[in-house]
Design an enzyme around this catalytic site. Structure first.
Site, PDB file in Angstrom:
ATOM      1  N   ASN A  95      26.766  52.255  66.056  1.00 53.40           N
ATOM      2  CA  ASN A  95      26.339  51.039  67.173  1.00 53.40           C
ATOM      3  C   ASN A  95      24.783  50.157  65.963  1.00 53.40           C
ATOM      4  OD1 ASN A  95      23.960  52.715  67.852  1.00 53.40           O
ATOM      5  ND2 ASN A  95      24.888  53.106  69.335  1.00 53.40           N
ATOM      6  N   ARG A 140      13.875  54.569  71.769  1.00 51.01           N
ATOM      7  CA  ARG A 140      13.467  55.268  72.848  1.00 51.01           C
ATOM      8  C   ARG A 140      12.221  54.962  73.679  1.00 51.01           C
ATOM      9  NH1 ARG A 140      18.440  55.764  72.196  1.00 51.01           N
ATOM     10  NH2 ARG A 140      19.079  57.588  71.437  1.00 51.01           N
ATOM     11  N   GLN A 177      16.090  58.240  81.822  1.00 52.49           N
ATOM     12  CA  GLN A 177      17.268  57.436  82.263  1.00 52.49           C
ATOM     13  C   GLN A 177      18.734  57.093  83.146  1.00 52.49           C
ATOM     14  OE1 GLN A 177      17.128  54.568  78.127  1.00 52.49           O
ATOM     15  NE2 GLN A 177      19.024  55.574  78.473  1.00 52.49           N
ATOM     16  N   HIS A 197      20.252  50.448  79.243  1.00 52.47           N
ATOM     17  CA  HIS A 197      20.071  50.518  77.611  1.00 52.47           C
ATOM     18  C   HIS A 197      21.938  49.769  77.716  1.00 52.47           C
ATOM     19  CE1 HIS A 197      20.066  53.888  74.895  1.00 52.47           C
ATOM     20  NE2 HIS A 197      20.237  53.214  74.167  1.00 52.47           N
TER      21      HIS A 197
END
Length: 387
Positions: free
Chosen positions: A155, A293, A322, A341
């Site tokens: 990704n 992050r 998260q 996210h």
């Protein structure tokens, strides 16, 4: 009988290795391919609910389970998929003791702590469907002899494109204009007084691996002054092609930048790296984009910087923990353009990381190694970016 004798000999050899008085670092490597027969595989993903059926390629959710359920079950493996990952009574916790493989994602991370690793007596392999395995206690995984791998490169385009979008959103002061429209307002001055062109601005990336390099390449046509800080200087030919300048000293790069983009992995060295002091070295009004992050930033220092105006805008899609709790202060600080996210979980990225997970599982079942770039922990050693 022969198999039983082999197992006993392997166990005895492992015991001798542990007992060695000369060993300064005790690593017991679990043979990634030692046990034949069906495996128990546990996947931790986010739930898609009604959206799961809206796109057949939406594979990165609980309901569609990376598209590998039929394939795994046809070979006799057990495949448990859940989004329930927190607390001592969660579903992930219940399945950890007898799981052979755990698949997690950065988008809905199942935190694989040292305590969970101790309970996972059968565990051999931890796979990240995506990039970034910091939700795993990598030192504990290495000490336990586990293999940790991720779908490297799956990704990077998705995240780099998202970073470029966030830069433009902040530079052009886009969100206040959008909010005016949905609120029925019309106040051009309320947007224009802090909207700028990207051309001519100095953009610096902290970390310049695959994502950082793709971002710099995409920024080049905008006519920006491009800087990068990384532990490794890129090849001179590539550096000249991109038009970027290497900054060995991060503290000297920060005050030069109108825009800072965080592209470094979360490690023991980078956790909380951008605290009040580090942010204080940046230009007043600096724009910060962080899709790396959340824990790389000192949470309160970012809030204070946005509130005082020292940070002119902060955008990203990574938080800690998260999912972010409803009272997370980044939800309410001024001049932010935060999202859940999402940057690395586009449909295109999902197809890539689902295919990568299947490929590595195939190798695992056959007793074959993965491609070297996928390893994060192998035979007790961490990949260089996490050391």
């Amino acid at each position: 009988m022969a198999m039983s004798m082999m197992i006993k000999r392997a166990a005895a050899a492992a015991t001798r290795a542990i007992s060695s008085s000369n060993s300064t670092r005790l690593i017991v490597t679990r043979d990634l391919h030692a046990s034949p027969g069906p495996k128990k595989i546990v996947g931790v993903f986010y739930k898609a609910h009604e959206y799961a059926e809206m796109n057949p390629n939406f594979v990165g959710c609980v309901e569609n389970a990376l598209g590998i359920r039929k394939w795994l079950e046809s070979q006799g493996h057990e495949y448990i998929v859940t989004d329930d990952k927190e607390g001592p009574d969660c579903e992930l916790e219940r399945h950890i003791p007898d799981a052979h493989v755990i698949i997690t994602t950065p988008f809905h991370p199942g935190y694989i702590t040292a305590e969970r690793i101790k309970k996972a007596k059968n565990l051999q392999l931890l796979l990240t469907a995506g990039i970034g395995s910091d939700h795993v206690d990598l030192n504990a995984a290495a000490a336990a002899g586990l293999t940790v791998a991720e779908v490297t490169g799956s990704n990077v385009v998705s995240v780099a494109e998202d970073e470029l979008m966030r830069i433009l959103i902040l530079v052009r002061n886009f969100l206040p204009g959008y909010h005016q429209v949905i609120n029925g307002d019309w106040n051009v001055a309320g947007i224009a007084y802090r909207a700028y062109d990207l051309e001519g601005k100095t953009v610096g990336t902290v970390g310049c691996g695959r994502i950082g390099r793709l971002l710099l390449q995409r920024l080049k046509p905008f006519g920006c002054n491009l800087l990068y800080h990384d532990r490794i200087k890129m090849d001179s030919e590539l550096e000249n092609q991109i038009g970027a300048h290497y900054e060995e000293d991060l503290d000297k790069m920060l005050p030069k930048c109108d825009i800072i983009v965080i592209n470094t992995p979360l490690t023991d060295k980078t956790r909380g790296m951008f605290d009040k002091e580090k942010i204080g070295k940046m230009k007043k009004g600096v724009l910060i984009v962080n899709n790396a992050r959340g824990a790389i930033m000192d949470t309160q220092a970012v809030v204070d910087g946005c509130s005082s105006g020292h940070i002119g805008g902060y955008s990203g899609d990574v938080w800690y923990p998260q999912p972010a709790p409803k009272d997370h202060p980044w939800r309410y600080m001024p001049n932010q353009a935060m999202t859940p996210h999402i940057s690395g979980t586009t449909i295109d990225a999902q197809l890539r990381y689902a295919a990568g997970v299947k490929e590595m599982l195939e190798n695992y079942f056959k007793g074959e190694d993965f491609q070297p770039q996928h390893y994060i922990v192998k035979e007790g050693e961490l990949a260089s970016q996490y050391r």
